[in-house]
Design an enzyme around this catalytic site. Structure first.
Site, PDB file in Angstrom:
ATOM      1  N   GLY A  52      58.971   6.369  13.255  1.00 36.03           N
ATOM      2  CA  GLY A  52      58.209   6.921  12.139  1.00 36.03           C
ATOM      3  C   GLY A  52      57.670   5.743  11.340  1.00 36.03           C
ATOM      4  O   GLY A  52      58.420   4.796  11.045  1.00 36.03           O
ATOM      5  N   ASP A 246      50.228   7.228  11.389  1.00 40.10           N
ATOM      6  CA  ASP A 246      50.734   5.873  11.635  1.00 40.10           C
ATOM      7  C   ASP A 246      49.790   4.801  11.126  1.00 40.10           C
ATOM      8  O   ASP A 246      50.204   3.687  10.831  1.00 40.10           O
ATOM      9  CB  ASP A 246      50.999   5.666  13.120  1.00 40.10           C
ATOM     10  CG  ASP A 246      52.286   6.355  13.509  1.00 40.10           C
ATOM     11  OD1 ASP A 246      52.270   7.585  13.660  1.00 40.10           O
ATOM     12  OD2 ASP A 246      53.324   5.660  13.606  1.00 40.10           O
ATOM     13  N   ASN A 256      47.993   9.279  14.836  1.00 38.22           N
ATOM     14  CA  ASN A 256      49.325   9.891  14.734  1.00 38.22           C
ATOM     15  C   ASN A 256      49.774  10.221  16.154  1.00 38.22           C
ATOM     16  O   ASN A 256      49.057   9.988  17.134  1.00 38.22           O
ATOM     17  CB  ASN A 256      49.278  11.138  13.834  1.00 38.22           C
ATOM     18  CG  ASN A 256      50.673  11.645  13.492  1.00 38.22           C
ATOM     19  OD1 ASN A 256      51.526  10.865  13.056  1.00 38.22           O
ATOM     20  ND2 ASN A 256      50.951  12.908  13.713  1.00 38.22           N
ATOM     21  N   LYS A 257      50.962  10.771  16.257  1.00 39.89           N
ATOM     22  CA  LYS A 257      51.555  11.069  17.562  1.00 39.89           C
ATOM     23  C   LYS A 257      50.585  11.784  18.487  1.00 39.89           C
ATOM     24  O   LYS A 257      49.847  12.674  18.049  1.00 39.89           O
ATOM     25  CB  LYS A 257      52.818  11.918  17.325  1.00 39.89           C
ATOM     26  CG  LYS A 257      53.562  12.356  18.551  1.00 39.89           C
ATOM     27  CD  LYS A 257      53.980  11.219  19.449  1.00 39.89           C
ATOM     28  CE  LYS A 257      54.770  10.128  18.756  1.00 39.89           C
ATOM     29  NZ  LYS A 257      54.869   8.884  19.555  1.00 39.89           N
TER      30      LYS A 257
END
Ligand code: MRU
Length: 356
Positions: A52, A246, A256-257
């Site tokens: 994270g 991120d 992001n993911k």
């Protein structure tokens, strides 16, 4: 109301250790990992024991503190500054996408240089100063999380269905998370809502971590496979999508993911608001747009195995990008600790970040 977990903490003084919840082992086992040196910290970040974006930055900030513990007797303040520098350089090679890592390491490097450049600074004084800086980064992250929640809770309405992806909760920060902080604050307001957590293949941060964390907090959570999200939207179960990020470029494109980009398109198609919750340390104003964000590629075995079980034929080709980029035009608003940026673009972002 249940409890919010604490992903990491520093125990002791300059001779202390970094304690992490070992996220590789959740939800089967809730165990902590004591990190005692920079090599172990690097490995913990690479293997997602700590993960994270904000949590990676906060954990890495303690790297130079651990590094100075290893100096031999008789080392000088200059040796300490050099040791802090090389710890920062090494930790910067752990994961490429989350800018919080580089932001925190940069801050630690600058602190070591500044304090170390005073002729009166002793090695002990330098060590104390960089521990204080790492603790400040930690405390600020806790506060940023709380403020993000306070700014964002209004978007979670009574009775809403909320979809989230990966884990942007307390496990991903030093505080109560970013996307999940918004949910925790809505819960504190007495609102009832239902969260759908994408399982988040290949490493299942949604199923393993978000579901675990929301259950600890006694929030109603339902796990779905990633490929179910569009259908739930079609069924009218989802009123809002909220994720973390991120790295956010100057124009609002947000990494992001992997899977977040697809969700943003699905949300747009179904006219569902799509929110990103992230602290100012996640913005990278040196990067004009999402095309410049470095996206981590991870080992193919994460895709072809579930634990020790092979789920694809040996030798098959695998592509495993860990992140994708959601274009700013798909984002309804970015929720930061300084306020909400509706319809993010260059001028709204720089207005909020530079002038508040
Ligand atoms: O690979 P991970 O688990 O570190 O990916 C994490 C995410 O994509 C999170 O959504 C992001 O870092 C924001 S965390 C507040």
């Amino acid at each position: 109301m249940g409890s919010i977990v604490q992903a990491l903490k520093w125990i002791g003084g300059t001779d202390g250790v970094l304690e992490l919840i070992d996220q590789r082992r959740l939800p089967r086992e809730s165990v902590t990992l004591l990190v005692r040196d920079v090599e172990q910290l690097h490995e913990a970040i690479c293997t997602l024991a700590v993960r994270g974006a904000p949590a990676i930055g906060v954990a890495a900030a303690f790297g130079p503190v651990l590094a100075l513990q290893k100096l031999a007797d008789g080392a000088t303040t200059l040796d300490g500054v050099r040791q802090a520098h090389s710890a920062c350089a090494f930790l910067a090679t752990s994961r490429p996408t989350a800018v919080n890592l580089f932001w925190a390491l940069d801050r630690m490097r600058r602190k070591a240089e500044k304090v170390g450049s005073h002729p009166q600074t002793t090695l002990g004084g330098l060590h104390e100063a960089i521990l204080a800086e790492a603790k400040a980064i930690y405390r600020e992250d806790v506060e940023m999380c709380r403020q993000i929640g306070r700014h964002g809770e209004k978007f979670i309405h009574e009775g809403a269905g909320v979809l989230t992806h990966c884990n942007a909760g307390a496990l991903a920060t030093a505080g109560q998370g970013t996307a999940l902080s918004v949910l925790f604050e809505a819960q504190k307001k007495g609102r009832h809502f239902k969260v759908y957590a994408d399982e988040t293949r290949p490493l299942l941060q949604g199923a393993r971590l978000t579901a675990w964390e929301l259950r600890q907090a006694e929030i109603d959570v339902t796990v779905i496979c990633d490929n179910m999200a569009g259908w739930l939207m079609r069924e009218g179960r989802i009123d809002a999508v909220i994720t973390g990020a991120d790295r956010i470029a100057a124009n609002g494109d947000a990494a992001n993911k992997i899977g977040t980009y697809s969700l943003s398109i699905l949300a747009r198609h179904h006219a569902i608001p799509f929110y990103i919750a992230a602290p100012s340390s996640t913005f990278d104003l040196n990067i004009a747009n999402g095309a410049e964000i470095p996206l981590e590629q991870r080992n193919g075995e994460e895709v072809t195995r579930l634990g020790s079980v092979e789920t694809a034929p040996a030798g098959v080709g695998v592509y495993n990008p860990a992140f994708d980029v959601t274009p700013a035009e798909n984002i309804t608003a970015i929720i930061t600790e300084r306020g909400v940026i509706e319809k993010p673009d260059n001028s709204r972002i720089s207005h909020l970040l530079r002038e508040s």
